[in-house]
Write a protein that holds these residues in place. Structure first.
Motif, short mmCIF file in Angstrom:
data_model
loop_
_atom_site.label_atom_id
_atom_site.label_comp_id
_atom_site.label_asym_id
_atom_site.label_seq_id
_atom_site.Cartn_x
_atom_site.Cartn_y
_atom_site.Cartn_z
N MET A 157 -4.08 6.04 -21.59
CA MET A 157 -5.37 6.71 -21.67
C MET A 157 -6.43 5.79 -21.06
O MET A 157 -6.46 4.60 -21.35
CB MET A 157 -5.70 7.00 -23.14
CG MET A 157 -7.05 7.66 -23.34
SD MET A 157 -7.65 7.46 -25.02
CE MET A 157 -8.19 5.74 -25.00
N SER A 208 -3.95 16.61 -30.96
CA SER A 208 -3.90 16.44 -29.51
C SER A 208 -4.64 17.58 -28.81
O SER A 208 -5.43 17.35 -27.88
CB SER A 208 -2.45 16.38 -29.04
OG SER A 208 -2.37 16.01 -27.69
N TRP A 224 -4.46 11.76 -18.84
CA TRP A 224 -5.73 12.12 -19.46
C TRP A 224 -6.70 10.95 -19.38
O TRP A 224 -6.34 9.80 -19.59
CB TRP A 224 -5.52 12.52 -20.92
CG TRP A 224 -4.80 13.81 -21.10
CD1 TRP A 224 -3.47 13.98 -21.32
CD2 TRP A 224 -5.38 15.11 -21.05
NE1 TRP A 224 -3.17 15.32 -21.41
CE2 TRP A 224 -4.32 16.04 -21.26
CE3 TRP A 224 -6.66 15.60 -20.87
CZ2 TRP A 224 -4.53 17.42 -21.28
CZ3 TRP A 224 -6.88 16.97 -20.89
CH2 TRP A 224 -5.82 17.86 -21.09
N PHE A 251 -2.18 15.10 -24.69
CA PHE A 251 -2.96 13.87 -24.72
C PHE A 251 -2.21 12.79 -25.51
O PHE A 251 -2.24 11.60 -25.14
CB PHE A 251 -4.32 14.13 -25.38
CG PHE A 251 -5.14 12.90 -25.60
CD1 PHE A 251 -5.94 12.37 -24.59
CD2 PHE A 251 -5.11 12.24 -26.83
CE1 PHE A 251 -6.69 11.22 -24.80
CE2 PHE A 251 -5.86 11.08 -27.04
CZ PHE A 251 -6.65 10.58 -26.03
N GLU A 305 -7.91 17.47 -26.37
CA GLU A 305 -7.82 18.05 -25.03
C GLU A 305 -8.91 19.09 -24.80
O GLU A 305 -9.47 19.18 -23.70
CB GLU A 305 -6.44 18.70 -24.85
CG GLU A 305 -5.29 17.70 -24.78
CD GLU A 305 -3.94 18.37 -24.99
OE1 GLU A 305 -3.81 19.57 -24.63
OE2 GLU A 305 -3.02 17.73 -25.53
#
Length: 496
Positions: free
Chosen positions: A307, A274, A225, A298, A278
């Motif tokens: 990340m 999460s 991500w 994520f 997302e």
């Protein structure tokens, strides 16, 4: 000729080395820097477009704030180097640094009988025993001359990135030797001048192999991500992971059975956070359009410090057809370019390997046996107590190997901890207890993310800092009131 003897040696003058030198300045450490300048990877592994992926206020020393710390722009690598140089000059740490001094070998000269490599109950050796424990061979000014130094305590700050590229292994007769074009790693690419890069790439078919003229094709092996900025549906990202209240949702080492049960009950809320993040990323970025939507949550990328901030104009260039994407797990070279496990081929003139760096290999190149073998651990993570001390490696600290969302404050706090340890402000627990603690931390990471082969504490960073503070005799709750303690993000300024 007898080695030059000093109490403390520091290897590396990057971010971690500077922090360690500043905190240990009262011991007059010797700092060996292989290059002719400070800055580490910021100096030697940066492109012209390289920028920090954290805000200034999240990437600063506790006692040396950025002059424009509230700016929302990401500083360039040149601004970071200026900041580090200002820090070094302000605290007069450059006087400890010996430039163009590359450490090529380390020897253990301490008492082997007092060093237990089995992890059985016992105490870690005396930090400053009054006699040499390590001898360090230093090559100066790229000459063949080797000078030897002896130290009671060593701090290794050479980092996990830069210097040693990680090169993929290929089947026989399918490696870069059969490719008729040019192959280079990103560490080679970043050393090129602007004119050289233009000459290398202009009018060429370029393939970039990594976790990311004519079009450039990115061969993506593992999707992660990326975020365009640190705001999610109008809310700051730190609200979800960097406050004490948000990290309460996540598991941490040394938690009680009831706390473990509570984390289990709160798991739907973690997944909800999460999913919320997302949903914004899928709305904001054309990940699905280009087949770049990861299959994992994520949270797993955040928990493994993977990340990333999306580079400026990245997808606008993709929309113009200048960047193409190819998903592939396995690939190899052919004469004309690259072949994939789905029987497709990609013609290329230049292949750039953005495959990362081998920090473990860099360490193993200078550490002697049997300590070199201790770096190989089943989990893939080097077990470091408080992210700094290997319980089975005597009189040596590793600063800069613990990862969080922003590594500078983490390295600084580890440096403070090391300095207080050296000054006998507290004592280490037994070797057995330290191994138990590192095992618990690795278990939490392994349970949280499939990408656990990185020593990342991002989902329990405040708890990790709490334990460091308590061990040093500090108050672990650093805010002025309970509201700030619960809902404000923690940063370096909290540990002045």
């Amino acid at each position: 000729m007898a080695p030059v003897f000093s109490k403390i040696g520091i290897i590396g003058a990057g971010v971690s080395g500077l922090a360690a030198a500043k905190r240990l300045a009262h011991h007059n450490p010797l700092v060996f820097e292989a290059s002719d300048s400070i800055g580490g990877v910021w100096r030697h592994c940066s492109y012209s477009s390289t920028k920090l992926q954290s805000l200034r206020c999240d990437y600063e020393f506790s006692d040396f704030p950025w002059p424009d710390r509230d700016s929302t722009s990401f500083p360039s690598y040149t601004e970071i180097l200026e900041y580090l140089t200002s820090y070094a000059n302000h605290f007069d740490v450059l006087k400890f640094v010996r430039f163009n001094s590359k450490v090529v070998e380390i020897r253990f000269v301490g008492d082997r009988e007092a060093t237990d490599l089995t992890g059985k109950p016992g105490n870690y050796p005396t930090i400053l025993p009054g006699h040499p424990v390590w001898e360090v061979a230093v090559q100066t000014n790229h000459s063949d001359t080797i000078e030897w130094y002896a130290f009671e305590f060593l701090v290794v700050c050479i980092g996990k990135y830069g210097d040693v590229p990680k090169i993929p292994e290929f089947p026989r007769n399918k490696g870069p030797e059969i490719f008729q074009g040019q192959v280079l790693h990103t560490i080679d690419y970043c050393k090129l001048q602007k004119e050289e890069t233009s000459q290398l790439l202009k009018g060429k078919k370029v393939a970039v192999i990594g976790p990311k003229g004519q079009p450039c094709t990115m061969v993506v092996r593992t999707l992660h991500w990326t975020v365009p900025h640190y705001w999610i549906w109008g809310l700051p990202l730190y609200m979800f992971y960097k406050t004490r209240s948000s990290q309460f949702l996540h598991e941490k080492p040394n938690q009680s059975f009831l706390r473990t049960l509570l984390c289990l009950l709160l798991s739907p809320m973690r997944r909800g956070v999460s999913k919320f993040i997302e949903s914004y990323l899928l709305w904001k970025l054309p990940l699905q359009k280009y087949g770049l939507k990861p299959d994992h949550p994520f949270e797993e990328d955040y928990a493994s410090c993977q990340m990333n901030i999306m580079p400026e104009n990245f997808f606008s260039e993709a929309d113009k057809g200048k960047i193409l994407f190819k998903r592939a797990s396995n690939w190899w070279f052919s004469k004309e370019g690259i072949e994939f496990d789905d029987n497709t081929k990609l013609e290329a003139d230049v292949v750039v390997l953005a495959t990362g760096y081998d920090g473990k290999k860099k360490l193993k190149a200078i550490l002697p046996e049997p300590y070199r073998t201790l770096l190989e651990y089943p989990s893939g993570i080097m077990p470091l107590y408080r992210g700094t001390i290997h319980p089975l490696v005597p009189n040596m600290a590793f600063v800069g190997y613990l990862e969080s969302v922003s590594n500078l404050p983490t390295s600084e706090l580890c440096s403070i901890w090391v300095a207080r340890l050296v000054d006998e402000k507290f004592k280490l627990p037994s070797v057995e207890k330290m191994i138990e603690q590192t095992t618990k931390e690795m278990a939490v990471t392994k349970k949280t993310t499939r990408f656990y082969k990185r020593y990342c504490i991002s989902t329990f960073s405040i708890n990790h800092s709490d334990e460091i503070c308590e061990e040093m005799g500090w108050n672990s709750w650093r805010k002025k009131n309970w509201i700030s303690e619960a809902f404000s993000p923690y940063g370096s300024q909290d540990y002045i």
